[in-house]
Design an enzyme around this catalytic site. Sequence first.
Site, PDB file in Angstrom:
ATOM      1  N   ASP A 196       0.834  -1.200   0.000  1.00 48.89           N
ATOM      2  CA  ASP A 196       0.000   0.000   0.000  1.00 48.89           C
ATOM      3  C   ASP A 196       0.875   1.259   0.000  1.00 48.89           C
ATOM      4  O   ASP A 196       1.873   1.337   0.718  1.00 48.89           O
ATOM      5  CB  ASP A 196      -0.899  -0.022   1.242  1.00 48.89           C
ATOM      6  CG  ASP A 196      -1.910   1.098   1.269  1.00 48.89           C
ATOM      7  OD1 ASP A 196      -2.733   1.166   0.341  1.00 48.89           O
ATOM      8  OD2 ASP A 196      -1.885   1.895   2.225  1.00 48.89           O
ATOM      9  N   GLU A 232       1.494  -0.774  -5.050  1.00 58.11           N
ATOM     10  CA  GLU A 232       0.537   0.275  -5.347  1.00 58.11           C
ATOM     11  C   GLU A 232       1.354   1.561  -5.396  1.00 58.11           C
ATOM     12  O   GLU A 232       1.675   2.144  -4.365  1.00 58.11           O
ATOM     13  CB  GLU A 232      -0.542   0.388  -4.276  1.00 58.11           C
ATOM     14  CG  GLU A 232      -1.571   1.463  -4.635  1.00 58.11           C
ATOM     15  CD  GLU A 232      -2.274   2.077  -3.423  1.00 58.11           C
ATOM     16  OE1 GLU A 232      -3.439   2.471  -3.565  1.00 58.11           O
ATOM     17  OE2 GLU A 232      -1.648   2.177  -2.348  1.00 58.11           O
TER      18      GLU A 232
END
Length: 551
Positions: free
Chosen positions: A212, A273
């Site tokens: 993330d 990401e």
Amino acid sequence: MSNPTPTNDAANDSWWRTAAIYQVYIRSFADGDGDGTGDIAGLRSRLQYLAYLGIDAIWINPWYPSPLADGGYDVSDYRDIHPTYGTLGEARKLITEAHELGLRVILDIVPNHTSDQHAWFQQALRAAPGSPARDRFIFRDGKGEEGSEPPNDWHAAFGGPTWTRTPDGQWYLHLFAPEQPDLNWDNGEVRAEFESILRFWFDLGVDGFRIDVAHGMVKDPALPDLGLTEFSVIASEDEGNHPHWDREGVHDIFRGWRAVADSYPDPRVFVAEAHVRPGRMPDYLRPDELHTAFNFDFLKCAFEADKLREVIDRTITDLAKVGAPATWVLSNHDETRHVTRYGRAHTGVQTLFRNQPIAGDLALGTRRARAAALLMLALPGSAYIYQGEELGLYEVEDLPESALQDPTWERSGHTVRGRDGCRVPLPWTGDTSPFGFSTSVSAEPWLPQPEQWKFYTAEANQADRTSMLQLYRSALRLRRTNPGLRSEDFHWLDSPPGTLLFERGNGLLCAVNLTDQPTPLPAATSPLIASAPLDKAGLLPPDTTALLHRD
């Protein structure tokens, strides 16, 4: 349902280069204990469904202990399971059962920030300014009289400033919600802790991690002002040295992570990401860094032939520089479902977080979504399928305001509805909510399901041989068995304006018609699969993709 055939070869060290990976937003996948929230028991009960679908791996959104201020992306303990989702013992069983079915397991890891309830941050709040406990995070004195103003002008992702003041007068940084304090990745203890966390889960059998906010972990120690009036998810092209996005320091972190992954005999992989400027993604995918990264350019691209071709070309060309495979994705837990987007006049992603609903044509969006799915699964590289897209689910844009839980809703002063509309629990069976999502028929799902979803259940899809589910199963089966789709071969062929035509290995062709008129199919070819019925006259209908083989 018959027993599935394992979808991948356990001895394939490069499985991730061509994998079809299914994203599980665990709160909304399946509820195994009847409390209205998805959990590990529910996921375990549906593993056969996933294996039969034909995927190679599952990616599970955060399942760690969390106050759920941001749907689990505020982690309070990285080595355990949130009690609502189950136990560490159940997680071990899930990993084992998934492997027995030929499915690999990828977890989410959230290294940019913790929860404000994490033990480290609670220690930092109790500690004095300048202490080792505070150095794990980013604390600073404020500006202005008695430090009453934030240290700089940065804006947070969910609205408002990116700084919160503590009782002793210092401020701490949070690029997202105040409940998500940013870690200080210049701190050696932080780096060592996360490498230890990776080993903990790898030792349990986890096959990889989705990272993330991979582009946001390192900050300029000077914390300079940005001079912007709102948050931006990516540095602009003229910001070559952004103070908190895509800084060079992240690459040293990921080289350390890659060394951890490579220390295991079986492949352990990473997907980033990372929202970065054009041309920057290959830096994250060098042979000693990460394996793959999400292709947000493809996800956000308008459903137009020229724009899609440009994104596909740029992706393949850029990643070839470092020998990395492409990834393709149409929807995820942060973006409006593509069935809804493709039914609008502007088919690309407009903003990071949604405001009010935009009118669209659901039938048109569904037809285009079928074509897009077949295109995605025909491209070289790996593909990500967001739970429910194989059922044809659309964005739920009329959730009652009282049900909204995305932090954007509160932080924006109830002006931005946020991402809840793509996170509504899945419909499995039956005609009324909870549609088999929960083991208790009286359970209220944590987000309400539309009544119309009775037509979109897995059961209803299974009964219809022309359904979205049947299209995905057929395409995934072809992707596994057709040598052309397993190769890395790819080249464009000439085609009329508004269409796409490319060839993979072994004479496998993909034709896409994005015009509003039928177009001729390539001569001397036989159809293998199409997203809509083909014209008997050898024409490809509008908004349709077909995979063909040279005769």
